[in-house]
Design an enzyme around this catalytic site. Structure first.
Site, PDB file in Angstrom:
ATOM      1  N   HIS A  12      44.890  45.197  41.983  1.00 34.80           N
ATOM      2  CA  HIS A  12      46.093  45.083  41.143  1.00 34.80           C
ATOM      3  C   HIS A  12      46.373  43.637  40.725  1.00 34.80           C
ATOM      4  O   HIS A  12      47.132  43.395  39.790  1.00 34.80           O
ATOM      5  CB  HIS A  12      47.314  45.716  41.835  1.00 34.80           C
ATOM      6  CG  HIS A  12      47.953  44.888  42.914  1.00 34.80           C
ATOM      7  ND1 HIS A  12      47.722  45.110  44.253  1.00 34.80           N
ATOM      8  CD2 HIS A  12      48.810  43.844  42.861  1.00 34.80           C
ATOM      9  CE1 HIS A  12      48.418  44.243  44.973  1.00 34.80           C
ATOM     10  NE2 HIS A  12      49.091  43.457  44.152  1.00 34.80           N
ATOM     11  N   ASP A  42      42.288  49.525  46.338  1.00 38.08           N
ATOM     12  CA  ASP A  42      42.958  48.369  45.731  1.00 38.08           C
ATOM     13  C   ASP A  42      42.243  47.062  46.076  1.00 38.08           C
ATOM     14  O   ASP A  42      42.882  46.070  46.428  1.00 38.08           O
ATOM     15  CB  ASP A  42      44.441  48.310  46.157  1.00 38.08           C
ATOM     16  CG  ASP A  42      45.248  47.338  45.290  1.00 38.08           C
ATOM     17  OD1 ASP A  42      44.762  46.976  44.192  1.00 38.08           O
ATOM     18  OD2 ASP A  42      46.332  46.923  45.706  1.00 38.08           O
ATOM     19  N   SER A 125      49.571  38.849  47.550  1.00 40.38           N
ATOM     20  CA  SER A 125      48.551  39.888  47.369  1.00 40.38           C
ATOM     21  C   SER A 125      47.158  39.271  47.287  1.00 40.38           C
ATOM     22  O   SER A 125      46.949  38.289  46.573  1.00 40.38           O
ATOM     23  CB  SER A 125      48.810  40.690  46.102  1.00 40.38           C
ATOM     24  OG  SER A 125      49.871  41.575  46.288  1.00 40.38           O
TER      25      SER A 125
END
Length: 260
Positions: A12, A42, A125
């Site tokens: 992402h 992911d 992230s």
């Protein structure tokens, strides 16, 4: 993750990007290309080209993580370079249905997150979750928050799953994903009583698909899977993580308690 410039991050983070730049700790900047990505977990693998050897991270073993163990989350939240926060592991194999919400219908998400209370915010992230030896044990991926900022819990993809996904992307360009061919559910008190099970351990086989590997091996609807290999599985997330580390055609020992 390697001296020749391979990098792992979240899918992402780089999804739909037209250009990707990587800035290292010494502020040197590189243009990266995407080697491959896996929306199911992911994860994405990038490659940068540069002179000299890059210093790779030492990988730990996420299976050995204990509840209550201290971990450190590294990242760049709010563009603050190399921020480190500390916390403890509060759960493993946690499924928060995050990837299902993010993904398209044809993606089968594998969620088996390490849950910690290390502060993780937007910008963390793809960053490292490390143990106290400095070994990589997870990739910080998500937070549980009603505001969009950290409010107590953060989630990381376990490194043992990361290793398999990365190896597949480097070897094949795509992830080779194994499937048992079953629908599964956690064993609730209701299922235990209805199916007359001795305890709440294992994962319930709600349906064994005709022609699937599990059905061919003799698994039936109503069976309970207790172990994948030598690892006990007591939730669908645990089972998915273990099978997610395998490839089509791999042989795996499944310990089953047959239905009454």
């Amino acid at each position: 993750i390697s001296s020749d410039g391979y990098i792992v991050t979240n899918n992402h983070v780089i999804e739909n990007a037209t250009e990707i730049k990587v800035i290292l700790n010494d502020n040197s900047e590189y243009t990266a290309k995407v080697v491959g990505a896996d929306p199911s977990t992911d994860l994405a693998v990038l490659k940068i080209e540069g002179k000299g050897n890059f210093i790779p991270m030492a990988f730990g073993n996420s299976d050995n993580l204990k509840i209550g163990e201290w971990v450190l989350a590294v990242g760049n939240p709010f563009n603050l370079t190399s921020t480190v926060t500390a916390g403890i592991v509060s759960a493993k194999a946690r499924n928060i249905n995050l990837l299902a919400e993010r993904s398209s219908e044809d993606v089968v998400p594998i969620e088996s997150f390490i849950q910690t209370d290390a502060a993780v915010n937007p910008g963390n992230s793809g960053g490292a979750l490390v143990n106290t030896k400095g070994e990589l044990v997870g990739i910080n991926t998500a937070i549980a928050s009603q505001t969009g900022a950290y409010s107590g819990y953060s989630f990381a993809i376990p490194v043992n799953l990361v290793e398999k996904v990365v190896k597949d992307i480097l070897d094949y360009g795509i992830v080779q994903r194994a499937y048992l061919g079953i629908q599964i559910s956690p064993i609730t008190q209701e299922i235990k009583e209805k199916e007359n099970l001795p305890n709440l351990k294992g994962v319930y086989v709600a349906k064994a698909m005709e022609g699937g590997s599990a059905a061919d091996a003799g698994l039936e609807t109503g069976d309970v899977i207790l172990k994948i290999g030598v690892k006990e599985v007591n939730s669908p997330a645990q089972l998915q993580e273990e099978i997610g580390r395998k490839r089509p055609g791999d042989k795996v020992v499944v310990t089953v308690r047959k239905k009454n």
